[in-house]
Enzyme design. Structure first.
Site, mmCIF file in Angstrom:
data_model
loop_
_atom_site.group_PDB
_atom_site.id
_atom_site.type_symbol
_atom_site.label_atom_id
_atom_site.label_comp_id
_atom_site.label_asym_id
_atom_site.label_seq_id
_atom_site.Cartn_x
_atom_site.Cartn_y
_atom_site.Cartn_z
ATOM 1 N N MET A 30 2.632 53.057 4.062
ATOM 2 C CA MET A 30 1.779 51.815 4.837
ATOM 3 C C MET A 30 2.388 51.449 6.081
ATOM 4 S SD MET A 30 0.434 49.808 1.456
ATOM 5 C CE MET A 30 2.148 48.815 1.123
ATOM 6 N N GLY A 31 3.201 52.144 6.549
ATOM 7 C CA GLY A 31 3.854 52.023 7.868
ATOM 8 C C GLY A 31 4.908 50.947 7.776
ATOM 9 N N HIS A 37 11.335 55.651 4.602
ATOM 10 C CA HIS A 37 10.431 56.549 4.780
ATOM 11 C C HIS A 37 10.674 57.777 5.594
ATOM 12 C CE1 HIS A 37 8.231 52.318 4.997
ATOM 13 N NE2 HIS A 37 7.722 52.819 4.191
ATOM 14 N N GLN A 61 -4.702 47.846 -3.280
ATOM 15 C CA GLN A 61 -3.323 47.760 -4.033
ATOM 16 C C GLN A 61 -2.809 46.408 -4.000
ATOM 17 O OE1 GLN A 61 -1.568 51.189 -2.119
ATOM 18 N NE2 GLN A 61 0.485 49.990 -2.474
ATOM 19 N N LYS A 149 12.668 54.933 -4.992
ATOM 20 C CA LYS A 149 12.562 53.417 -5.117
ATOM 21 C C LYS A 149 11.439 52.949 -5.613
ATOM 22 C CE LYS A 149 12.588 49.104 -3.094
ATOM 23 N NZ LYS A 149 11.397 48.925 -2.971
ATOM 24 N N VAL A 176 17.021 55.145 -0.395
ATOM 25 C CA VAL A 176 18.078 54.804 0.753
ATOM 26 C C VAL A 176 18.240 53.185 0.822
ATOM 27 C CG1 VAL A 176 18.400 54.790 3.210
ATOM 28 C CG2 VAL A 176 16.817 56.765 1.978
#
Ligand code: AMP
Length: 285
Positions: A30-31, A37, A61, A149, A176
């Site tokens: 989603m940027g 990412h 969502q 995650k 991460v």
């Protein structure tokens, strides 16, 4: 690197690549891209000949009272990061490109969508399942990469891919974290300095839960410990428990265990989890 905004142009861009026999690795996002990412992008880069990343803040969502309008967006910065990471194609569709007005189909995975994150966020996983199914159809990748995650999202995706026989291999990538343990998340941007200081308490709770599970093998003690630690760090837990990672049912002492927790830090809701592959037989009789 190409930036494509329509389904047709994306398919056109991938046709030649596919024709030349190269595999396609896909990372949906989603940027507001961070190192979490980018770790998925690196995994895709290692695994596949062509790497496709989508950036789409999926309205389906988000609940009515959630942060759709406020969700961080910075396409230029995202595109620059993806270019530097060696991505081949970025897919940035508009909402109307993804969801024409007459669209009527919803993909849902009811048993998983009803519990934990699904219970707190009604409709969330149907939104996720619908967009992921559509993106997998559009990109038709050989591999798709998701973060551990979002463990329940990962379970939803694995379930729908199996149930609908979508020909893609789903690969999970480790979470991460910041040096203090806080899982990277686009929503961490909402935390003020004091909240940011308290937020790692969520992961501390999970780690203490792991210790108790290994030492005592008692799920009730694990839950109690996790809730205590999280509260002691000044954040308000929503849930903290142990489940099976594939269906989010109660962990019964066999196979891998997943410690899951959600908590509110100020007005920001954070989730985290810890996957334990090797705790078979750890529950006391
Ligand atoms: P999002 O943009 O939040 O939809 O996330 C896109 C993908 O990045 C999902 O598969 C997430 O699970 C993954 N992701 C988000 N945060 C992390 C993180 N801290 N570590 C690894 N993967 C992550």
């Amino acid at each position: 690197m190409r930036v494509e905004r329509t389904i047709d142009s994306l398919r056109g861009a991938l046709r030649d690549a596919r024709g030349s026999g190269r595999t396609i690795g896909f990372v949906p996002t989603m940027g507001a891209l961070h190192d979490g990412h980018l770790s998925l992008v690196r995994a895709a880069r290692l695994a596949a000949g062509i790497v496709v990343v989508s950036i789409f803040v999926n309205p389906l969502q988000f609940g009515e009272h959630e942060d759709l309008a406020a969700y961080p967006r910075d396409e230029d910065a995202d595109v620059a990061k993806l270019e530097a990471a060696g991505v081949d194609v970025v897919f940035v569709p508009s909402v109307t490109e993804m969801y024409p007005e007459d669209r009527a189909t919803v993909v849902d995975v009811p048993p998983l969508a009803a519990v934990f994150e699904g219970a707190s966020r009604p409709g969330h996983f149907a939104g996720v399942a619908t967009v992921v199914t559509k993106l997998l159809n559009v990109v038709a990748p050989d591999f798709a990469f998701f973060g551990q995650k979002d463990a329940q999202q990962l379970a939803v995706v694995r379930r729908l891919v199996a149930d609908l026989s979508i020909p893609v291999e789903i690969r999970a990538c480790p979470t991460v974290r910041e040096p203090d343990g806080l899982a990277l998340s686009s929503r961490n941007a909402y935390l003020d300095p004091d909240e940011r200081r308290r937020a790692p308490g969520l992961f501390e709770g999970l780690r203490e839960g792991e210790r108790v599970l290994r030492e005592e093998g008692n799920v009730d003690s694990v839950e109690k410990t996790m809730l205590e630690v999280i509260r002691a760090r000044g954040i308000e837990p929503d849930y903290a428990t142990v489940v099976r990672p594939d269906d989010f049912r109660d962990f019964d002492g066999h196979g891998p265990a997943l410690l899951v927790a959600a908590a509110r830090v100020g007005t920001t809701r954070l989730i985290d989890n810890l996957l334990l592959e090797d705790v078979s037989g750890s529950l006391e009789d």
